[in-house]
Design an enzyme around this catalytic site. Structure first.
Site, mmCIF file in Angstrom:
data_model
loop_
_atom_site.group_PDB
_atom_site.id
_atom_site.type_symbol
_atom_site.label_atom_id
_atom_site.label_comp_id
_atom_site.label_asym_id
_atom_site.label_seq_id
_atom_site.Cartn_x
_atom_site.Cartn_y
_atom_site.Cartn_z
ATOM 1 N N ASP A 162 -4.764 -27.996 53.952
ATOM 2 C CA ASP A 162 -4.017 -28.663 53.023
ATOM 3 C C ASP A 162 -5.142 -29.501 52.334
ATOM 4 O O ASP A 162 -6.436 -29.811 52.546
ATOM 5 C CB ASP A 162 -2.778 -29.355 52.749
ATOM 6 C CG ASP A 162 -2.066 -30.101 51.308
ATOM 7 O OD1 ASP A 162 -2.407 -29.053 50.790
ATOM 8 O OD2 ASP A 162 -1.825 -31.047 50.869
ATOM 9 N N SER A 207 6.097 -30.205 55.290
ATOM 10 C CA SER A 207 5.880 -29.134 55.068
ATOM 11 C C SER A 207 6.856 -27.646 55.211
ATOM 12 O O SER A 207 6.213 -26.143 55.443
ATOM 13 C CB SER A 207 4.571 -28.365 53.799
ATOM 14 O OG SER A 207 4.475 -29.348 53.259
ATOM 15 N N GLU A 263 1.438 -33.543 68.543
ATOM 16 C CA GLU A 263 0.187 -34.908 68.945
ATOM 17 C C GLU A 263 0.273 -34.566 67.509
ATOM 18 O O GLU A 263 -0.411 -33.744 66.804
ATOM 19 C CB GLU A 263 -0.311 -35.704 69.168
ATOM 20 C CG GLU A 263 -0.384 -35.785 71.064
ATOM 21 C CD GLU A 263 0.725 -36.640 71.047
ATOM 22 O OE1 GLU A 263 0.856 -37.962 70.146
ATOM 23 O OE2 GLU A 263 1.350 -36.653 72.506
ATOM 24 N N LEU A 310 -8.906 -14.873 72.027
ATOM 25 C CA LEU A 310 -7.571 -16.362 70.924
ATOM 26 C C LEU A 310 -6.761 -15.648 70.571
ATOM 27 O O LEU A 310 -7.480 -14.209 69.924
ATOM 28 C CB LEU A 310 -8.611 -17.529 70.378
ATOM 29 C CG LEU A 310 -8.491 -18.071 68.981
ATOM 30 C CD1 LEU A 310 -7.859 -19.328 69.354
ATOM 31 C CD2 LEU A 310 -9.054 -17.793 67.673
ATOM 32 N N ARG A 370 3.151 -35.214 55.398
ATOM 33 C CA ARG A 370 4.546 -34.509 55.426
ATOM 34 C C ARG A 370 4.625 -33.240 56.452
ATOM 35 O O ARG A 370 3.145 -32.466 56.122
ATOM 36 C CB ARG A 370 4.750 -34.283 54.337
ATOM 37 C CG ARG A 370 3.932 -33.553 52.982
ATOM 38 C CD ARG A 370 4.947 -33.132 52.054
ATOM 39 N NE ARG A 370 3.881 -33.052 50.822
ATOM 40 C CZ ARG A 370 3.402 -33.234 49.960
ATOM 41 N NH1 ARG A 370 4.067 -34.938 48.904
ATOM 42 N NH2 ARG A 370 2.651 -33.023 48.630
ATOM 43 N N ARG A 378 3.886 -20.820 42.919
ATOM 44 C CA ARG A 378 2.477 -21.281 42.692
ATOM 45 C C ARG A 378 2.705 -20.127 41.429
ATOM 46 O O ARG A 378 3.280 -19.099 41.179
ATOM 47 C CB ARG A 378 1.766 -20.588 43.453
ATOM 48 C CG ARG A 378 1.154 -21.619 44.213
ATOM 49 C CD ARG A 378 0.369 -22.313 45.050
ATOM 50 N NE ARG A 378 1.068 -23.175 45.696
ATOM 51 C CZ ARG A 378 -0.586 -24.226 46.713
ATOM 52 N NH1 ARG A 378 -1.564 -23.634 46.432
ATOM 53 N NH2 ARG A 378 0.033 -25.118 47.314
ATOM 54 N N HIS A 407 -10.160 -21.732 47.607
ATOM 55 C CA HIS A 407 -9.304 -20.728 48.689
ATOM 56 C C HIS A 407 -10.498 -20.184 48.864
ATOM 57 O O HIS A 407 -10.483 -20.161 50.507
ATOM 58 C CB HIS A 407 -8.115 -20.537 47.508
ATOM 59 C CG HIS A 407 -6.963 -20.819 47.240
ATOM 60 N ND1 HIS A 407 -6.676 -22.057 48.252
ATOM 61 C CD2 HIS A 407 -6.203 -20.836 46.355
ATOM 62 C CE1 HIS A 407 -4.779 -22.654 47.507
ATOM 63 N NE2 HIS A 407 -4.841 -21.598 46.198
ATOM 64 N N ASN A 428 -7.235 -27.656 49.392
ATOM 65 C CA ASN A 428 -8.390 -26.263 48.549
ATOM 66 C C ASN A 428 -8.032 -26.329 47.194
ATOM 67 O O ASN A 428 -9.072 -26.983 46.759
ATOM 68 C CB ASN A 428 -7.247 -25.014 48.658
ATOM 69 C CG ASN A 428 -7.375 -24.232 50.191
ATOM 70 O OD1 ASN A 428 -8.850 -24.842 51.312
ATOM 71 N ND2 ASN A 428 -7.137 -23.678 50.862
HETATM 72 C C1 FPP Z 1 -2.526 -25.159 51.177
HETATM 73 O O1 FPP Z 1 -3.552 -25.928 49.350
HETATM 74 C C2 FPP Z 1 -3.364 -24.087 51.038
HETATM 75 C C3 FPP Z 1 -3.019 -23.274 51.102
HETATM 76 C C4 FPP Z 1 -1.639 -22.996 49.869
HETATM 77 C C5 FPP Z 1 -3.736 -21.825 50.986
HETATM 78 C C6 FPP Z 1 -4.294 -21.738 51.975
HETATM 79 C C7 FPP Z 1 -5.730 -20.296 52.597
HETATM 80 C C8 FPP Z 1 -6.847 -20.509 52.827
HETATM 81 C C9 FPP Z 1 -7.343 -21.437 53.667
HETATM 82 C C10 FPP Z 1 -7.108 -19.041 52.602
HETATM 83 C C11 FPP Z 1 -6.220 -18.219 53.605
HETATM 84 C C12 FPP Z 1 -6.994 -16.660 54.681
HETATM 85 C C13 FPP Z 1 -6.784 -16.487 55.305
HETATM 86 C C14 FPP Z 1 -7.394 -15.001 55.575
HETATM 87 C C15 FPP Z 1 -5.776 -16.722 56.564
HETATM 88 P P1 FPP Z 1 -3.475 -26.249 47.679
HETATM 89 O O2 FPP Z 1 -3.573 -24.657 47.582
HETATM 90 O O3 FPP Z 1 -1.658 -26.321 48.547
HETATM 91 O O4 FPP Z 1 -4.065 -27.594 48.155
HETATM 92 P P2 FPP Z 1 -3.785 -28.788 47.186
HETATM 93 O O5 FPP Z 1 -2.854 -30.006 48.046
HETATM 94 O O6 FPP Z 1 -5.507 -29.514 46.631
HETATM 95 O O7 FPP Z 1 -3.534 -28.538 45.800
#
Ligand code: FPP
Length: 223
Positions: free
Chosen positions: A12, A179, A190, A122, A177, A63, A29, A14
């Site tokens: 969370d 989610s 944990e 992995l 949370r 979104r 992202h 990004n």
């Molecule tokens: C949540 O942050 C993040 C996401 C919904 C997307 C996560 C995706 C990536 C890290 C890239 C994924 C790519 C691969 C190849 C796995 P948010 O956007 O809800 O952040 P905010 O709470 O600041 O709005």
């Protein structure tokens, strides 16, 4: 010492990182993807066999289209460019979630699973279009009327069948949370809530959590 086989992460922050640093959620992202690579590297280094990443929830369809499109194109480009490398590094890709993206992306995700299925170092579970409540409901439906509904049969029908429950769940972004993420599998996990936004989360932060975890006395209801 507590062995660590499986780490699950709610990545969370990004969007906030992007707005703060680049004035664009999407660039957050893109930066978050660097942390994904780092998390995989740290799991391999620490001999952790399973990493589950919450990349797109069933609720994330709310979104704006532009953000969804960006996320899917990021995933597509990443897999196109890096699948060969992931395969060489013995990483196995599994998708947790129903594939209802574009035909092209669905095909690529199926291909990534197939190509990497024998890899042993992995296993990276990408939770995509994933929601824990529907995962549980669908497991119960799959059991059907002929078999008993019990813990064993439910677990056999979750995406996580045949893999251990996570010992560690990390959520970055300073939000406390779950989610709708792995609600069944984290019954005794944990949980570590991290203040840092996902793109700011580094190897040192990951290793600090592993160190803290190793000191925890896990009772599983015992004393
Ligand atoms: C949540 O942050 C993040 C996401 C919904 C997307 C996560 C995706 C990536 C890290 C890239 C994924 C790519 C691969 C190849 C796995 P948010 O956007 O809800 O952040 P905010 O709470 O600041 O709005």
């Amino acid at each position: 010492m507590n062995p660590i086989k499986h780490v699950a992460i709610i990545m969370d922050g990004n969007g906030r990182w992007g707005e703060k640093n680049k004035k664009s959620r999407n660039l957050g992202h893109k930066e978050g993807l660097k942390t994904v690579e780092l998390a995989m590297k740290e799991c391999i280094k620490n001999k952790i066999k399973f990493l589950t990443l919450y990349a797109f929830s069933t609720e994330n369809w709310k979104r704006p289209l532009s953000e969804r499109k960006y996320l899917f194109s990021l995933l597509e480009t990443y897999l196109r460019d890096k699948l060969e490398t992931l395969n060489k590094e013995q990483i196995k890709i599994k998708i947790f979630g129903k594939l209802n993206f574009s035909k092209k992306l669905n095909k690529l995700l199926n291909y990534a699973e197939k190509k990497t299925k024998n890899n042993k170092k992995l296993q990276v579970n990408l939770a995509l279009n994933y929601g824990s409540k529907s995962e549980i409901v669908s497991a119960i439906k799959k059991i059907g009327k002929k078999k008993t509904i019990n813990i064993y049969n439910i677990e056999k029908n979750l995406y996580s069948r045949n893999i251990p429950d996570p010992e560690i769940l990390i959520r970055t972004g300073n939000t406390h949370r779950l989610s709708n993420f792995m609600l069944w599998q984290i019954a005794y996990t944990e949980i570590f809530f991290e203040k840092k936004l996902w793109p700011d989360f580094k190897s040192v932060d990951f290793n600090k959590i592993l160190k803290k975890f190793k000191k925890i006395k896990r009772n599983f209801g015992d004393i």
